[in-house]
Structures are given as structure tokens and as C-alpha cells.
Design an enzyme around this catalytic site. Structure first.
Site, short mmCIF file in Angstrom:
data_model
loop_
_atom_site.label_atom_id
_atom_site.label_comp_id
_atom_site.label_asym_id
_atom_site.label_seq_id
_atom_site.Cartn_x
_atom_site.Cartn_y
_atom_site.Cartn_z
N ASP A 135 0.88 -1.16 0.00
CA ASP A 135 0.00 0.00 0.00
C ASP A 135 0.92 1.22 0.00
OD1 ASP A 135 -2.08 1.76 0.11
OD2 ASP A 135 -3.06 0.85 1.85
C1 BGC Z 1 -5.01 3.37 0.38
C2 BGC Z 1 -5.16 2.39 -0.76
C3 BGC Z 1 -5.05 3.11 -2.07
C4 BGC Z 1 -3.69 3.82 -2.13
C5 BGC Z 1 -3.45 4.56 -3.43
C6 BGC Z 1 -3.77 4.25 0.24
O1 BGC Z 1 -3.83 5.31 1.12
O2 BGC Z 1 -4.97 2.69 1.60
O3 BGC Z 1 -6.41 1.75 -0.66
O4 BGC Z 1 -5.21 2.23 -3.14
O5 BGC Z 1 -3.65 4.75 -1.07
O6 BGC Z 1 -4.24 5.67 -3.53
#
Ligand code: BGC
Length: 763
Positions: free
Chosen positions: A260
Site C-alpha cells: 500500500d
Molecule cells: C489506500 C489504498 C489506495 C492507495 C493509493 C492508500 O492510502 O490505503 O487503498 O489504493 O492509497 O491511492
């Protein structure tokens, strides 16, 4: 690009290895990180290239022009494509379809429909030049206060896993990669980068991994995103048991594992750790979005030999193989013209299919002749389409409830509209200002409901045929929800319900409440006062039209709950361990409730909820008959058949659920667990459908830590077919003659300290 690889003789894997062999060590190092980092030399051409291709995308992979390896564009998210709708010096707009929130999608229990929707999302992403859609998100709804509940499917891993598989299949049917996230046990936003989940292996495997297991095995996602949290002391992105033993070896995952955004780094760097070596060694191939500090670490570990060439090559190879499958590598030219009008029709269809009718004392459906309607509640005039954060979608419009009702031919009381208009306008302006300051993580503040004169409400009860009250909630990524004025209704909302119901009932008129929410709220203290409750969730850009479809009877509701609505928050099995310890700034969250999450708890411990798992009303009635099991003694498989008949006057669909109660001789087991479900087709009045569900050995089994195996005990298994977990229509039993070892697996998730897990001790 890559012309010499256009012949199809060598496999993608061989082509990828060939490309890896042609890379310099420096290029390999760069490939292990997303493009969101300055070049090793300080310049940053790559991130600029991504921004100019798809502004607002979440990131991209590293490009190696000399080898014809393009960067892949990665964009959120689980309910549509999240990119910037307007670009500098560009006349065109790039709005996307805001589909309903995932908890609504799950409430359809309709795998075909979700696959269709995944397909539409995938095509829209492709039309705008995206290669990877960061979806679906299928973490378990462990606690009602999770700020991201709206993004997740269910408290049950079977529903989550099946619907996530359908979504992945739909997305990937278009050559778009899906990214199943957040792997795993990512169940809260409080201290999300660092919270350490303390959990037993059985609970991990049966509850928090099961949905991912189903999704990986059934839909082969091209990518998986590891979560921010750690489990029993180590970040998920560094865990070899999770990523190697379980994901790749046991489940056969072939794709790329990415972190993530800043995962494993943001939670550890304050302790002087960057986790880069551990992540690479665990096979977390790609670090997203890619930070200069991580790039420096990769280079340092490569140069010192701590990061072996074999690990680097394997991780890079998996990334390259993925790039070779993507659209960008084939010189795909995005059209810039998705089918926005076709997708709006689908968004409306899905929205109405996932709404759940919770109560209906002769109120719905109601003809548009039953007008005017007295519409109370701020969110009726500013309908909430979604929760906030990365799952947002910039759609061109959102149909409010009153707009939808107008489109369906209902007349709305104008005096009330005039009362609400200025407050709603002010609220919208404040939201815009907050948004400019905080971006997509801004959570619009709930405004207190208008305090209308009792005299005005009484006049409306006289002049209008039906009172409608909306209750609206906002929540989102980064922050968990509150108990007061959020899970529990605020004083002003309760006053509104009291005032409107008293006035309307005094005139013999009825009141419908519409819940425009993204997660579970308290309903038991007020539900008896109102005549009908429709859970519309946050239904996306077509929300108002979809609610009107249900109110008018244009659509017969067929959604059912995938989460339990407890009577009070304290009844939630995880409430005692939320958000963790110490409470004000939690470091760890102990999953003491164990496997007793959601209905597994409420039914085993006989705690009465307000609305049970699997529940939802229809405008028609169904009978369940001819339940038949293929065997009386379980061998390798059991086929369960039954017939559902629509016995009412309206065409409708039924969601049929199969619950299993295991003998629980020595294994602690929930009183019943969902092991199958089917949604019927649209049955005309009088029409029947025969349904088939299949049980396999693992459905009978529990994970026994002492034996490192999924074991089913010998004895009598009771099977119940229900319209919900509490409305069991037909029962049958079968025998398992002797203990069955369904699967032997690796040992994983060693605990740091004993966890005093909840047990039902039925034996
Ligand atoms: C989130 C993810 C997301 C990623 C990219 C993170 O803060 O937890 O779900 O896909 O950002 O935007």
C-alpha cells in the site's frame, strides 16, 4: 514497442526472464519501486511522464525505454476510476462513473452483476489510459466504527471472497489488472500505518484470509496489495509466512505483490527501520509509490550483497511479466471516451439492487400519485454518494433524493425545499473549502438537522401524503468513526424523527426513513417509531434515481445485509478491543473475539441484534421447498438442491443462504456459518427456480493450530437454508463418518503473547 516479442512462441515468463537478463543492476533496483521517486541521479522524468499521461492517478511503475518497458499507470479504486476530471490547457473533461460504495455492491449478493460492473470499471479505466485498477478492497467488517467500512464488502469472508472474485474477473476481462487489497487484517484507520494486530492463526485463516483465498483461487488477480498494519509484530509486507507460504505456495498466486502507499515504511521509519530488505526477501515485489529513501536502501542492500541477486531478479521478473501482460506494452491507445451514459444506467441498476428494505409497514411501494411528499433531512437535498479518500470518484453529477423523486413523477413539498435550500448551499460551500485545504481526505462535517417548528411539520402532515426523513453519514480513509453523533444518532436527528412521526401519525400518515450511510448505525432505539426504513447506503452518482425506483415499485428490493446491525455498539464483539491499547494512541489491537466476528458471535452467544446478517425485505413472498442432499454421508462433495417459488404478486429475486452447523465435539465452532449462497433470477409471480449449492471438504473444516491442518470432525452436520441467519426455512442433516483432514498447511503467524480468545464452548 517490444516488436521482437510479438511472436507467441516463448511464454511471458520466458520473455520476462530474458528482459531481466538484459537489465543493468541499477535498472533492476529502480524497477522494484514505483515511479514516484526521483531518479537515482536526482532528476525525475518518470513521475512527470505518468502525470502527463493520467493526471490524478495514484502512481505508476518504472519505465525502461531502452528495453521497451513502459510504465504502467495505477489508479484507484473500488467503486470506479479515481483521476482528475479537469486538466490544465485541455478542453476535454475526464469524469468517471461513481458507482455505489462496495458495501452496497455486496448487499446485492449478485456475482453476475458485480462482474458486469467490474467490466464497466475496467473499460472505463482503459479508456482513460489506466493499466491497473486498485480494487477490490475486501477487508472484513470487524467493527462498526471503521472509517473505511464503506469500501469493504462484508463481515463474512465467503460473501467477501465470492463478490471480490466476481469483481476481479470483470475488471481483468478487459486486460486491466485488478489489485486485491489490503492483504490482510486491515480493519481500522486509527494508527493505520503502524497498528499491530495480535491474532491467532486460526482466526487469521478462517476469518481474515478466507476471502482473499477465495479471490486468489477463483479469479487469479494480477496483483495483490499488502496492508499497512502489522500482524503479531511484523508488517504484512515483510511476512514470509503470509506472502510466500500462504499466498504463493498454498494458494498458487502468480502475480505481483505491491505495498500500500508507503506501507511498511511509514509505520516503521520513526523507529529507524525502513523494512526494505525484509519486504524484498518476503516477495513484496514492488514498493509503492516509491520513495527516495527506499530507493537508497535498495541500492545500499544490493551493493552490500545483503539483498541477493536471486531475490532481486525474481521480484523484478514478476513485475516485468505483469508489464508484458498489460495494455500499455501493446501500444494501446486509450480512447478518452468511456461509455459514461451506459455506465450510468448500470450504476443505477446496481444501486437499486443493493439497497436493503429493513422495515415496511404498508408504506412501499408507493405510486407517484401519492404526492406531495414531505422530505426532511439535509442529505435528501445533498445526497451522499460515497465515503471519502482514495475510493472517491470524480463524477460529473450526483442525483439527489429529491431530484430522483422528481424524475419519477413525485411532487415534493416546496416550502420544505425552501427551508432546506440555504443550509444545504452553505454546507456545500464549506465542503468545497475544506476540500481545497485537505484534498480527498477531507471528510465533510455532519451539519445539525434543521429545527423546524412543530406547527410547520403539523401543516405538512396535513397537506402531504407521506413523510420521508433521511439520515446521512460521511466517513472515510484515515479516520475512524465516532460513537456519539455518528454510530448513535445525534440529538437533533432523534428530535426530527420524533417530531415528524408524531405529527404524521396524528394525521394517520406514515413515515419512511432513508439511511444514506456507509457503515452500520444504531437503529434499535428509534426503528419502532417509524413505518418503513430503506437502507440506501451511499449509492453513487445515480443514487436519487435508484431510491425512487424502489419507492415507486419500478424495482422490487432484493438487497440483503452483509453486516449485522447491533442493538448497541457495546454488543459488537470487538468493542472491548477497539481501537486498541493504549486507547488514546493504540499500538496494538488484540483480536480477542477470535473467529466470533459478526453473526458468528451474535448467533453463537444469543445476543439479539437490531437487524440480522442476511436480512432484507421484498415486495413479494417466496416459499422454499424440495430441499434435497445428494448424499446422506459426506464423501468428497455434497450437492444441495432446493426450489424457490415466488408466491406473491410482484416479480422479485431472493437471496438464499446455506448455513452449516458442525458437530463441535472437541473443536470450538460458531453455532452456524455461511457456506453457500445463491441469488435467484427475477422470478415472475408463480414462477419457481431450482437452485444448487455445493459443499466441499474444507467447508466442513476448521483450522487446528496444533495440527497445522484444516480438520472436520466426524459426526452429524446440520444444514439450514435461510432467508437470513435467523430466518431458517428448511433443515437437513448429513453424517461425516470419520475425521477428515481437508488440507495440511504451513505454520504461520506465531503469536507474541497468549491471546485469551473468546470461545463458545458448546461441547
Ligand atoms: C489506500 C489504498 C489506495 C492507495 C493509493 C492508500 O492510502 O490505503 O487503498 O489504493 O492509497 O491511492
Amino acid at each position: 514497442m517490444l516488436d521482437k516479442y510479438n511472436d507467441c512462441t516463448p511464454s511471458l515468463s520466458e520473455k520476462a526472464w530474458d528482459l531481466v537478463s538484459k537489465m543493468t543492476e541499477e535498472e533492476k533496483g529502480k524497477m522494484l519501486l514505483g515511479a514516484g521517486i526521483p531518479d537515482f541521479d536526482g532528476a525525475n522524468p518518470v513521475i512527470d511522464a505518468i502525470e502527463s499521461r493520467v493526471p490524478g492517478a495514484a502512481g505508476g511503475t518504472y519505465e525502461i525505454k531502452r528495453l521497451g518497458i513502459p510504465s504502467l499507470i495505477v489508479a484507484d479504486g473500488p467503486r470506479g476510476v479515481n483521476i482528475d476530471p479537469i486538466r490544465a490547457n485541455d478542453q476535454d473533461s475526464y469524469y468517471c462513473t461513481a458507482f455505489p460504495i462496495p458495501i452496497l455492491l455486496a448487499s446485492t449478493w449478485n456475482e453476475d452483476l458485480i462482474a458486469l460492473l467490474g467490466g464497466a470499471m475496467g473499460r472505463e479505466a482503459a479508456a482513460y489510459g489506466v493499466d491497473v485498477l486498485l480494487a477490490p478492497a475486501l477487508n472484513i467488517q470487524r467493527n462498526p466504527l471503521n472509517g473505511r467500512s464503506f469500501e469493504y464488502y462484508a463481515e463474512d469472508p465467503l460473501v467477501s471472497g465470492k463478490l471480490a472474485s466476481a469483481m476481479v474477473k470483470g475488471i481483468q476481462a478487459n486486460g486491466m489488472a485488478a489489485a486485491v487489497k489490503h492483504f490482510a487484517a486491515n480493519n481500522q484507520e486509527t494508527n493505520r500505518f503502524s497498528i499491530d494486530v495480535q491474532v491467532t492463526e486460526r482466526t487469521m485463516r478462517e476469518i481474515y484470509l478466507k476471502g482473499f483465498e477465495i479471490a486468489v483461487k477463483e479469479s487469479q488477480p494480477w496483483t495483490i496489495m499488502t496492508s499497512y498494519n502489522s500482524i503479531n509484530g511484523s508488517h504484512t509486507s515483510t511476512r514470509q509466512d503470509l506472502l510466500k507460504d500462504i499466498l504463493r505456495t498454498e494458494w498458487g498466486f502468480k502475480g505481483v505483490v505491491m505495498t500500500d502507499w508507503f506501507g511498511g515504511y511509514a509505520g516503521a521509519c520513526k523507529y529507524g527501520k525502513d523494512n526494505v530488505l525484509e519486504q524484498m526477501n518476503a516477495g513484496n515485489d514492488l514498493l509503492m509509490p516509491g520513495l527516495p529513501e527506499q530507493a537508497a536502501s535498495v541500492r545500499k542492500y544490493m551493493e552490500s550483497g545483503k539483498l541477493s541477486k536471486a531475490v532481486v531478479d525474481l521480484n523484478v521478473k514478476r513485475i516485468v511479466e505483469w508489464v508484458l501482460r498489460a495494455k500499455s506494452v501493446r501500444n494501446y491507445r486509450s480512447s478518452g471516451e468511456p461509455d459514461l451514459s451506459g455506465n450510468a444506467v448500470l450504476a443505477r441498476q446496481v444501486a437499486s439492487e443493493g439497497m436493503v428494505l429493513l422495515k415496511n409497514n404498508g408504506v412501499l411501494p408507493c405510486s407517484s400519485l401519492v404526492s406531495p411528499l414531505a422530505v426532511f433531512g439535509l442529505s435528501a437535498y445533498n445526497f451522499i454518494s460515497t465515503g471519502t479518500g482514495s475510493a472517491e470518484v470524480n463524477s460529473a453529477y450526483t442525483i439527489s433524493l429529491v431530484e430522483g423523486l422528481n424524475h419519477a413523477g413525485f411532487t415534493i413539498d416546496e416550502e420544505l425545499q425552501d427551508w432546506y435550500a440555504p443550509i444545504v448551499a452553505k454546507g456545500k460551500a464549506e465542503d468545497v473549502a475544506q476540500r481545497l485545504e485537505l484534498g480527498m481526505f477531507a471528510i465533510p462535517e455532519r451539519l445539525p438537522e434543521l429545527k423546524l417548528e412543530q406547527d410547520l411539520i403539523a401543516r405538512k402532515a396535513l397537506s402531504c401524503e407521506l413523510g420521508i426523513i433521511t439520515i446521512g453519514r460521511n466517513a472515510g480513509e484515515g479516520v475512524d468513526r465516532q460513537l456519539d453523533d455518528d454510530f448513535n444518532l445525534a440529538e437533533d436527528e432523534l428530535e426530527l424523527i420524533n417530531a415528524v412521526t408524531e405529527a404524521f401519525h396524528a394525521k394517520g400518515k406514515k413515515v419512511l426513513v432513508i439511511l444514506n450511510i456507509g457503515g452500520v448505525i444504531e437503529t434499535s432505539s428509534w426503528k419502532n417509531k417509524v413505518d418503513a426504513i430503506l437502507l440506501s447506503w451511499q449509492p453513487g452518482q445515480e443514487g436519487g434515481n435508484a431510491v425512487a425506483d424502489i419507492i415507486s415499485g419500478n424495482v422490487n428490493p432484493s438487497g440483503k445485509l452483509t453486516v449485522t446491525f447491533p442493538r448497541k455498539y457495546e454488543d459488537s464483539p470487538s468493542a472491548k478491543n477497539w481501537p486498541g491499547i493504549p486507547t488514546h494512541d493504540p499500538k496494538m489491537a488484540i483480536y480477542q473475539e477470535g473467529i466470533y466476528v459478526g453473526y458468528r458471535y451474535f448467533s453463537s452467544f444469543k445476543v439479539e441484534p437490531s437487524f440480522v446478517f442476511g436480512y432484507g425485505l421484498s415486495y413479494t413472498t417466496f416459499t422454499y421447498s424440495e430441499l434435497d442432499l445428494s448424499h446422506t454421508v459426506f464423501e468428497n462433495e455434497m450437492k444441495v438442491t432446493l426450489t424457490i417459488k415466488n408466491t406473491g404478486n410482484t416479480a422479485g429475486k431472493e437471496i438464499v443462504q446455506l448455513y452449516l452447523s458442525a458437530p463441535a465435539v472437541t473443536i470450538d465452532k460458531p453455532v452456524r456459518e455461511l457456506k453457500g449462497f445463491v441469488k435467484t433470477k427475477l422470478l415472475e409471480p408463480g414462477e419457481s427456480e431450482m437452485l444448487v449449492m455445493t459443499l466441499v471438504p474444507k467447508d466442513l473444516a476448521s483450522y487446528l493450530e496444533g495440527r497445522q491442518a484444516w480438520i472436520a470432525e466426524a459426526g452429524t452436520y446440520e444444514l439450514a437454508i435461510g432467508a437470513s441467519v435467523a430466518d431458517l426455512k428448511k433443515k437437513a442433516a448429513f453424517i461425516l463418518a470419520q475425521e477428515l483432514v481437508a488440507e495440511k498447511v504451513h505454520k504461520a503467524f506465531a503469536i507474541l503473547q497468549p491471546i485469551n480468545e473468546l470461545k463458545a464452548t458448546r461441547y
